[in-house]
Design an enzyme around this catalytic site. Structure first.
Site, PDB file in Angstrom:
ATOM      1  N   ASP A 479       0.783  -1.216   0.008  1.00  0.00           N
ATOM      2  CA  ASP A 479      -0.036   0.014  -0.030  1.00  0.00           C
ATOM      3  C   ASP A 479       0.823   1.115  -0.001  1.00  0.00           C
ATOM      4  O   ASP A 479       2.207   1.174   0.018  1.00  0.00           O
ATOM      5  CB  ASP A 479      -0.942   0.030   1.145  1.00  0.00           C
ATOM      6  CG  ASP A 479      -2.289   0.536   0.945  1.00  0.00           C
ATOM      7  OD1 ASP A 479      -2.344   1.298   0.105  1.00  0.00           O
ATOM      8  OD2 ASP A 479      -3.212   0.345   1.630  1.00  0.00           O
ATOM      9  N   ASP A 549     -10.653   2.219  -3.330  1.00  0.00           N
ATOM     10  CA  ASP A 549     -11.312   2.004  -1.973  1.00  0.00           C
ATOM     11  C   ASP A 549     -12.688   1.938  -2.052  1.00  0.00           C
ATOM     12  O   ASP A 549     -13.508   1.513  -1.098  1.00  0.00           O
ATOM     13  CB  ASP A 549     -10.494   2.904  -0.946  1.00  0.00           C
ATOM     14  CG  ASP A 549      -9.654   2.496  -0.339  1.00  0.00           C
ATOM     15  OD1 ASP A 549      -9.184   1.448  -0.675  1.00  0.00           O
ATOM     16  OD2 ASP A 549      -8.938   3.570   0.307  1.00  0.00           O
TER      17      ASP A 549
END
Ligand code: GLA
Length: 728
Positions: A479, A549
């Protein structure tokens, strides 16, 4: 596929079964662009940029008349200051302060295969006969600089991969302020520009606009390819659709600051330049040194945008994505992030794992919160040691237990970041990017590690691999949850500070190369607050990307539609999450959430222990169905049929390579009283063959030419339908 030079017409011709790319050398040795498009068998040399005397367009010192001017020529790699007033592909500052260079054609060579780009991700070949590369050298005699323009043509793909090298043969250093990967001129056509822009949770929204006179810049200055502007553009004819018309795609294989400059001049000539972002960029190129740009992948389609995407998908699946995951079916997964956020323990995790096993899901991914005492996003990035006691049995045992249940085990890292509240920051405050004497701005409560530094990378590599060496791990989610500002590296001299952003990317790529080489069995998925770094650069190391997301099925229609323009379906992570959706609060049916997530690499991201019996049954069916058809869904040919950017309906379909199977998805966002009927016409089926479709037997030609009605009784908002077709 061949590349040849015609001495008589002084032209280079790169040609395969699909395309031709033509370059010419003018009488003053300027290298010009002649053509990129559908294959031309034999180019006569007739089509050359006409000579015409344009007032206020200067003539080079060695021109024999007033008719030759660089101001209008479609230069293949234009500069500024020597006759061309348009946007330049390079901007170099010489030792004497001058920015004037005069690059003329010098020589060429043709190489079998495709050389690697040192330190950078790029398309590759597995055998030399898959591609051929032309390198054209331009020289500026006075400054002793050389530009090496590289063009690779692949067998069987409508693609030219371009990049540039600047070689400094002088005794002095030169300051590089811009060096593009490619420049292309379209001297005589109206064009539309298509690009993918957005923001967090709203990535890769498709925008189409007319190219107007003036300059337009599409870029990222965020230190990443960004949620905001993907490094992909398409230039298309105004009449081009998904199914017909000319389309040119340009995709930069890079994950950092990038720019595409589109300029239409007063004579309606359009120039498109792509490369590293020149904003705040300056690179000191020492005597004897070479600078290599990232690669731009240029694809042509004469049959609209679907075909353009097919070329990108096939090309990236075969010549960009590497390692054991290449062309392999990807596992379904359950990720605990939206299920538990930071609040998990062994018991909770194992309950989810047990449910996942019962549902047929193949991998459990432990997301953020397992290390350094991290219980929220204020702390511990940089301390990659397991939080003792959080998983009571320890991660190693957890991994073993999960493996014993027959699931794979994946884990989350954010290696490029550092929390102020971390042992690493307390020990090395100068390891974060920042300007001495100034405060550092926070983003999601964290700083960015200076990945241009070898010592920083070595430390993180050592920490990360001590986890990977100890614990059996099948998958890593990498990430990156903020963008870069205060970009300054304390190890570099003042005149080198303009290099930090690019040195960071080179450092990141070096790290990733080492990691994927040493851990070939791990499947890597990149992520940046969802799809903030969905680019071809990272796909070279990590075959999957977390698309967004935003897991809301309706929002995902646009995000996945836009993403599919350039990136393969097998690279798009797509999860079914709980309702109300955590990003939009919308409630959509499990069927619709499944139908959207199945159009990518299917995963689940919700608390499986909270499901009703019916929901479990439905998910089990989805997983089972997906596993049965995932070859088709991950690697089949993907057709966009109806765009969510143009209306209430979205439809797409997957067709197997042998055309014997297909999967069609239809989605309708809002219901409407007295709505008009919707017909779907399918594509790419075998005309003369019968398909089993919706319990009936129907021939391919009927499904493609007449199509079928979407059931008007399909009522309610956010509905979807899925059709599986098989040749009988
Ligand atoms: C980012 C990712 C999410 C999740 C969180 C964890 O936002 O996109 O999927 O991993 O970080 O902090």
């Amino acid at each position: 596929m061949t590349i040849f030079f015609d001495k008589k017409t002084k032209t280079f011709h790169l040609q395969n079964a699909q395309i031709s790319y033509l370059l010419g050398i003018e009488e003053n040795n300027s290298l010009v662009h002649l053509y990129f498009g559908k294959k031309i068998k034999n180019y006569s040399g007739n089509y050359r940029y006409p000579r015409t005397d344009r007032s206020f367009s200067p003539n080079p010192p060695d021109a024999s008349d007033r008719l030759l001017s660089l101001d209008t020529l479609p230069l293949e790699f234009p500069g500024n200051g020597f006759g061309d007033f348009r946007e330049p592909a390079y901007n170099l500052k010489l030792k004497n302060g001058s920015r004037i260079t005069d690059f003329r054609y010098d020589s060429y060579k043709i190489i079998a295969g495709k050389p690697t780009l040192e330190g950078l991700p790029a398309l590759y070949v597995e055998a030399e006969n898959e591609a051929e590369t032309l390198v054209v050298t331009l020289k500026d005699t006075l400054s002793k600089l050389q530009l090496k323009l590289s063009y690779t043509i692949y067998k069987g793909f409508a693609v030219i991969a371009r990049s540039t090298q600047l070689v400094n043969d002088s005794q002095d250093s030169v300051e590089v302020n811009r060096l593009a990967s490619q420049s292309i001129d379209f001297p005589n056509r109206e064009l539309d520009l298509i690009h993918l822009n957005g923001s967090w949770a709203k990535e890769r929204q498709l925008t189409r606009e007319k190219v107007n006179t003036g300059i337009k810049v599409l870029d990222s200055k965020r230190g990443s390819s960004s949620h905001h502007q993907n490094p992909f553009v398409a230039l298309v004819d105004p009449t081009t659709t998904e199914f017909q018309g000319d389309a040119y795609g340009i995709n930069l294989v890079y994950s950092g600051n990038h720019e595409t400059v589109i300029q239409k001049d007063p004579y309606d000539q359009t120039r498109v330049i792509t490369g590293l972002n020149s904003f705040n960029f300056s690179w000191q190129l020492g005597a004897g040194e070479t600078f290599q740009t990232p690669e731009a992948v240029m694809v042509y389609s004469s049959n609209g945008l679907n075909e353009l995407s097919h070329t990108y998908h096939d090309l990236y699946n075969h010549h960009l994505i590497r390692g054991e995951a290449k062309l392999k079916e990807r596992p379904t997964l359950i990720n605990n992030w939206e299920a538990t956020y930071f609040d998990f323990n062994e018991e909770k995790v194992m309950k989810i794992v047990e449910e996942a096993k019962a549902l047929g899901i193949e991998m459990f991914v432990l997301d953020d919160g397992w290390f350094g005492g991290r219980e929220d996003d204020f702390t511990s990035l940089g301390d990659w040691t397991e939080t003792e006691g959080k998983i009571a049995c320890g991660l190693e045992n957890l991994s073993q237990k999960i493996h014993e249940k027959g699931l794979k085990f994946g884990i989350w890292f954010e290696p490029e970041m550092i929390s102020e509240d971390s042992d690493l920051f307390r020990a090395h405050p100068d390891w974060a990017l920042g300007v001495p004497g100034r405060g550092r701005s926070l983003g999601r409560n964290q700083f960015v590690l200076d990945f241009s530094r070898q010592d920083v990378r070595d430390n993180i590599y050592q920490q990360m691999t001590s986890i990977l060496d100890r614990i059996p791990i099948d998958y890593v989610k990498w990430d990156m949850n903020r963008n870069m500002i205060e970009v300054y590296s304390v190890l570099l001299d003042s005149e080198n500070q303009g290099e930090v952003s690019h040195r960071y990317m080179l450092g990141l790529y070096e790290f990733l190369e080492k990691l994927v080489t040493n851990y070939p069995e791990i499947l890597f998925e990149s992520c940046s607050g969802g799809g903030g770094r969905f680019d071809a650069g990272l796909l070279y190391y990590m075959p999957q990307t977390w698309t967004s997301d935003n897991t809301d099925a309706v929002a995902r229609l646009k995000i996945q539609y836009g993403t599919s323009l350039a990136y393969p379906i097998s690279s798009m992570g797509a999860h079914v999450s709980a309702i109300p959706n955590h990003q939009t609060e919308r409630k959509t049916s499990l069927a619709t959430r499944g139908n959207v997530a199945m159009s990518g690499v299917l995963g689940y991201e919700l608390d499986l222990t909270q499901l009703s019996t019916e929901e479990k049954k439905e998910i089990k069916e989805q997983v089972n169905f997906y596993k049965q058809h995932r070859q088709l869904l991950q690697f089949g040919t993907f057709y966009r049929l109806k765009s969510p950017f143009e209306g209430n309906d979205t439809a797409w379909m997957f067709v197997s390579k042998n055309q014997e199977e297909a999967m069609v998805f239809y989605y309708r966002v809002l219901t409407e009283a007295s709505a008009p009927l919707t017909t779907l016409k399918l594509v790419r089926l075998l005309e003369d063959e019968n398909y089993e479709f919706d319990g009936k037997m129907i021939a391919g030609d009927e499904l493609m030419n007449i199509g079928f009605y979407i059931n008007p009784e399909l009522s309610g908002d956010y509905v979807s339908q899925r059709f599986y077709l098989r040749k009988v």
